[in-house]
Design an enzyme around this catalytic site. Structure first.
Site, short mmCIF file in Angstrom:
data_model
loop_
_atom_site.label_atom_id
_atom_site.label_comp_id
_atom_site.label_asym_id
_atom_site.label_seq_id
_atom_site.Cartn_x
_atom_site.Cartn_y
_atom_site.Cartn_z
N ARG A 1 0.87 -1.36 0.09
CA ARG A 1 -0.01 0.05 -0.15
C ARG A 1 0.90 1.16 -0.02
O ARG A 1 1.67 1.54 0.90
CB ARG A 1 -0.93 -0.02 1.09
N HIS B 1 -4.70 4.36 3.99
CA HIS B 1 -5.99 3.32 3.96
C HIS B 1 -7.00 4.24 3.38
O HIS B 1 -7.85 3.67 2.66
CB HIS B 1 -6.01 3.04 5.36
N TYR C 1 2.97 4.51 11.31
CA TYR C 1 3.17 2.83 11.18
C TYR C 1 3.80 2.56 9.81
O TYR C 1 4.40 1.21 9.98
CB TYR C 1 1.83 2.32 11.57
#
Length: 342
Positions: free
Chosen positions: A242, A246, A255
């Site tokens: 990714r 998100h 993170y």
């Protein structure tokens, strides 16, 4: 299938003509343009929270291109624009993100189910529809899209197990971008790969490069052929990383591996495919620019059409809630109208 133009040679996919290769490119650019413009529209306050799918386009375009029109698509929120590949209007998908009733469509018109926001709950739906097609003697199959996080949900297990037992013509397509929001893949499963989970259901599991649109197409085509032959479902794990948040409500800097993100951006799927087409002598600069212009115009027209929709009638919130609405609904609706008008 797509090399790097240097040490890794390019492959060819049997059965794809030059026209097919260019149509795949058009699909990729359409999805990329939709995603990038939707992010801008969100920042302008013109749509609500948006789930970004940048660099997931190869998984979507490659897999849908392996389907027939009678096959059914069950998207998650990460595939919100996948209906565009079936001709669904841009304004309809944008209206869905705007929370407007014009964003609903009749799934039977496009063989595209409603966008599923809960994680994995559409997998049993897809399994059931696929089984129903088999019982009717129809040749259609279904494909269900979900992320790596969904493979930790009970709905995924139930749908996969049911489809396997009933030998339903279903493709289980996992877009493994290695993050379930902020949870890394290794924190949610002890399986070496997500494709390995297929063993527990007695079905094939295939692992493919999710940034290679041709590899995705070929893997899905084989899974679809298996489904049509009555051999049951296949689990495809399309692997990528990714490279975007998100969703627009997420800040991944706390993170995610930022160095890895930059590496993945260098090999993102649209540019990678365009380089392949140029090496094959199929795509010119003029052709690429024409496709981008077409996609941009579609987006401009779509947002104008979506924003031209009149405000929804608040009565819609009450009309289909109960078969026999309680008498208090009229008072509730009147109060809601008063608040909205004040």
């Amino acid at each position: 299938m797509i090399g790097d133009g240097e040490s890794v040679p390019d492959g060819e996919v049997e059965g794809l003509s030059e026209t097919d290769l260019l149509e795949l490119h058009r699909w990729l650019v359409l999805l990329r343009t939709y995603d990038e413009r939707s992010l801008v529209y969100h920042r302008q306050g013109r749509i609500g929270t948006y789930a970004i799918f940048w660099n997931h386009e190869a998984m979507q375009a490659g897999s849908v291109y392996a389907l027939e029109r009678e096959d059914w698509i069950f998207p998650s929120y990460r595939e919100s624009a996948i209906g565009l590949l079936r001709g669904l209007p841009v304004s309809t998908v944008l209206s869905w993100w705007r929370g407007h009733p014009a964003g609903w469509w009749n799934p039977a018109d496009w063989n595209v189910a409603s966008i599923c926001v809960p994680i994995g709950t559409h997998v049993p739906h897809a399994a059931g529809l696929a089984w129903g097609k088999k019982l009717r003697g129809e040749n259609a199959c279904a494909i269900a899209y979900f992320g790596d996080g969904a493979t930790s949900e009970g709905s995924f297990h139930e749908g996969a197990n049911f489809a396997a037992v009933m030998r339903a013509p279903l493709v289980l397509f996992c877009n493994n971008n290695q993050w379930a929001i902020s949870t890394p893949l290794e924190a949610q499963t002890a399986a070496e790969t997500l494709a390995d989970k297929a063993v527990g259901y007695g079905i094939p599991g295939v692992r493919v490069d999710g940034a290679d649109v041709l590899a995705v197409f070929e893997a899905t085509r084989e899974a679809v052929a298996r489904a049509r032959a009555g051999e049951g479902p296949t689990l495809i794990e399309a692997v990528t990383y990714r490279a975007a948040p998100h969703a627009t409500a997420d800040d991944p800097r706390a993170y995610i591996d930022l160095e890895r993100v930059e590496e993945e951006k260098e090999r993102e799927c649209v540019g990678r495919y365009e380089s392949y087409l140029r090496r094959m002598g199929v795509l010119s600069d003029e052709g690429a620019e024409a496709v981008r212009t077409e996609a941009a115009e579609l987006m401009r027209a779509g947002i104008a059409e979506a924003e031209a929709e009149p405000p929804a009638d608040p009565a819609l919130l009450f009309e289909h809630a109960y078969a026999k609405p309680p008498g208090s609904f009229q008072q509730d609706l009147a109060e809601l109208r008063r608040i909205l008008d004040s």
